[in-house]
Design an enzyme around this catalytic site. Structure first.
Site, mmCIF file in Angstrom:
data_model
loop_
_atom_site.group_PDB
_atom_site.id
_atom_site.type_symbol
_atom_site.label_atom_id
_atom_site.label_comp_id
_atom_site.label_asym_id
_atom_site.label_seq_id
_atom_site.Cartn_x
_atom_site.Cartn_y
_atom_site.Cartn_z
ATOM 1 C CG ASN A 194 -1.486 8.819 1.874
ATOM 2 O OD1 ASN A 194 -2.005 8.664 0.716
ATOM 3 N ND2 ASN A 194 -2.013 8.407 2.898
ATOM 4 C CG ASP A 219 -10.682 4.136 4.108
ATOM 5 O OD1 ASP A 219 -10.848 4.269 5.241
ATOM 6 O OD2 ASP A 219 -9.485 4.075 3.502
ATOM 7 C CG ASP A 220 -10.703 8.247 -0.148
ATOM 8 O OD1 ASP A 220 -9.398 7.915 0.210
ATOM 9 O OD2 ASP A 220 -11.149 7.833 -1.061
ATOM 10 C CD GLU A 249 -9.922 4.091 -1.047
ATOM 11 O OE1 GLU A 249 -8.825 4.572 -0.581
ATOM 12 O OE2 GLU A 249 -10.707 3.437 -0.142
ATOM 13 C CG ASP A 250 -8.141 6.774 -3.641
ATOM 14 O OD1 ASP A 250 -8.353 7.257 -2.510
ATOM 15 O OD2 ASP A 250 -6.858 6.384 -4.072
ATOM 16 C CE1 TYR A 265 -4.174 1.459 -0.464
ATOM 17 C CE2 TYR A 265 -3.512 2.668 1.343
ATOM 18 C CZ TYR A 265 -4.218 2.429 0.218
ATOM 19 O OH TYR A 265 -5.420 3.537 -0.293
ATOM 20 C CE LYS A 300 -7.255 2.099 1.503
ATOM 21 N NZ LYS A 300 -8.281 3.119 1.802
ATOM 22 N NE ARG A 347 -8.856 11.920 -3.039
ATOM 23 C CZ ARG A 347 -7.910 11.420 -2.494
ATOM 24 N NH1 ARG A 347 -6.705 12.381 -2.100
ATOM 25 N NH2 ARG A 347 -8.096 10.720 -1.656
#
Length: 585
Positions: A432, A282-283, A259-260, A117, A188, A170
């Site tokens: 990150n 999750d973000d 996610e993202d 990850y 993930k 993203r």
């Protein structure tokens, strides 16, 4: 092979013999068996299995234990000095032997988490089309419109309980990576299995490959994704709607993690579907829980309760607003209200402090904007500077959080100004990968004269200061999302609520020990991740029950056992041949 979904494993041939030993019925033989990652044991096949499954001559004669195999593979990975090459090597291992891959990952989690990850996965996403070896998961693109249900039927396993999906726009702090964003769901889900023990055959990574606006990818002849400009507007929404309805039909017991997705889509899709399909982002929510846990743990060092903290968040995207939202709900539960609640958090975006005397285009930011009167009383009125340094000077914050993705945004002047007014400032550059961090850990420690409690979104080495070795805890979402997912699946939760993330944050903070805090870390050691995850999952199961959202009810006494029974362990089972198929009549 305990784990979720006993009915699923019965379908795949799991049974227990008269001596209580678990055996797995296998329908494959010979080379086909060696190529199946969920059945292949490679050199660990026993002599009896080699005879039964037509493997004679296909393997060298010595039979290895899993530990011997892990020793060999670990040494081979260690020979690779480039982190991306290690990523490729571990991916190749997963493609040929899932059991051994997860055994290795669990036993070297501290070392390999940054490989599978962040930060290495970011580079892997950028290089995806150039390092591609073998497809994993499903790519759904606009060409599948009207047939997404059938495409989901091509998943390698039927009883999918957990999906991680991205539209690739993203990716970490790297932006639009097109089809390469698949590296995030794959990574993930590897962490879900390693940390939460969710069996790999019940997970499915998905890329909604709706095109890319990244010109470098569109002009790359090796690019493997949908080579069109990114789909937007009603056509995008209709594709996502078809996808959601297809998931509900094809995998009715599945939990979905968004996610993202870029911030506007992230909030919009979460709001639209969180009650339709058991899902979370999750973000927005996982990052919030990690940050709040760090703050709560930090209060045990500073002695300042969370309700008395002054928290500045640089960044008002999905992560920054998510943190502000969870903080508000947590502080409200603790009794804070009115202006005191508003004053507790201050969000700064690219235009400065969010204040309602200026137009705010993004709807998700508006509820976190200060009133004009409140800003004026703190010297941040209309026409005055509202950048990070000005806000620090005006508010004298006790906590500074970075979710901006802007490297170096926490300047020396800003950190020193904060440390002038607070004896033990909590400073969390959370962006990150490492290249996007608002500050390096060594700078935060040096500029605060060794007094800051620092946790970062990407891994940093311990910092030596004035004869002390200060451990920098990584605020990795892996502390949160595996427990959320496991708990929601065990409880068969109909919805994943913000309150579940609040109890997850509290559980994580409670597991930061005195020795961790003494070393400077605001998180428990990452090697304790499975234990941490089990505790969070138990808290989520209880919360689902208390909120009336659990499809399956457990008493407090039953919950720990249910969690333990659900966590799959990667260990080889004795294989037995499947009976011959009956001839068609």
């Amino acid at each position: 092979m305990q784990g979720l979904g006993g009915d699923c494993m019965e379908r795949y041939g799991l049974n227990t013999d008269s001596l209580g030993q678990q055996r797995l019925t296998c329908p494959y033989r010979g080379v086909e068996l060696l190529r199946h990652p969920m059945y292949n044991k490679s050199t660990a096949f026993s002599d009896e299995e080699r005879r039964q499954f037509g493997l004679a001559g296909l393997l060298p004669p010595q039979v290895s234990t899993m530990e011997q195999q892990a020793q060999r593979v670990y040494a081979n990975i260690q020979r690779k000095t480039d982190p991306l090459e290690r990523y490729i090597g571990l991916g190749a291992l997963q493609d040929r032997n899932e059991y051994l891959f997860f055994h290795l990952l669990i036993n070297h989690l501290h070392e390999f988490l940054p490989i599978v990850y962040t930060p290495t996965v970011g580079r892997a996403c950028q290089e995806w089309s150039h390092i591609f070896r073998r497809a994993r998961g499903l790519w759904i693109n606009p060409g599948h419109r009207g047939h997404i249900y059938e495409v989901l039927g091509n998943a390698p396993y039927e009883d999918v309980r957990l999906i991680v999906v991205t539209d690739n726009e993203r990716i970490l702090g790297l932006g639009d990576q097109g089809a390469g964003g698949m590296g995030i769901p794959v990574g993930k889900l590897a962490l879900y299995t390693a940390a939460a023990g969710i069996p790999p055959w019940q997970t499915l990574p998905i890329s909604l490959d709706v095109g890319t606006d990244n010109p470098q990818l569109l002009n790359d002849e090796l690019y493997l994704g949908w080579r069109q400009r990114r789909l937007r507007g009603p056509e995008y929404d209709s594709l996502v709607e078809e996808f959601v309805q297809a998931v509900k039909r094809r995998f009715p017991k599945a939990l979905l993690q968004w996610e993202d997705f870029k911030k506007n889509n992230a909030f919009r899709l979460l709001d639209r579907y969180r009650k339709t399909l058991t899902s979370f982002n999750d973000d927005i929510q996982g990052t919030a829980a990690v940050a709040v846990a760090a703050m709560v743990a930090g209060t045990r060092v500073t002695g300042i309760p969370l309700t008395a903290q002054r928290i500045v968040i640089l960044g008002a995207g999905a992560a920054g607003v998510g943190i502000a939202g969870l903080l508000r709900s947590t502080l409200r539960e603790a009794g804070l209200a009115g202006e005191a609640l508003m004053l507790a958090t201050a969000n700064i975006d690219s235009k400065g402090l969010l204040v309602d005397d200026q137009p705010i285009d993004d709807a998700h930011k508006r509820e976190f904007a200060w009133t004009r009167a409140l800003a004026e009383r703190h010297g941040l009125g209309t026409g005055q500077r509202r950048d990070l340094l000005a806000v620090i000077r005006a508010l004298k914050p006790t906590v500074l959080v970075g979710t901006s993705g802007e490297p170096g945004a926490f300047t020396e002047e800003a950190v020193r100004e904060m440390a002038r007014h607070v004896h033990r400032p909590i400073i969390l550059p959370m962006s990150n990968p490492t290249s996007s961090s608002e500050a390096t850990a060594i700078d935060v420690i040096n500029w605060s004269e060794g007094r800051a409690l620092c946790a970062t979104g990407s891994p940093f080495a311990p910092v030596e200061y004035a004869g002390r070795r200060i451990v920098i805890g990584q605020g990795n979402n892996a502390y949160i999302f595996p427990g959320i997912g496991l708990g929601a699946i065990i409880a068969e939760a109909r919805e994943v609520t913000d309150s579940m993330f609040a109890v997850a944050a509290a559980s994580l903070a409670s597991q930061v020990g005195p020795d961790d805090l003494a070393s400077g870390s605001l998180f428990p050691p990452i090697d304790n991740l499975r234990r941490v995850t089990a505790q969070i999952a138990a808290a989520v199961v209880r919360e689902a029950r208390e909120r009336g959202l659990a499809g399956r009810l457990y008493s407090d006494a039953e919950i720990p056992q249910a969690v333990a029974a659900a966590m799959w362990e990667p260990r080889y089972l004795q294989l037995e041949p499947a009976p011959p198929a009956e001839p068609a009549r």
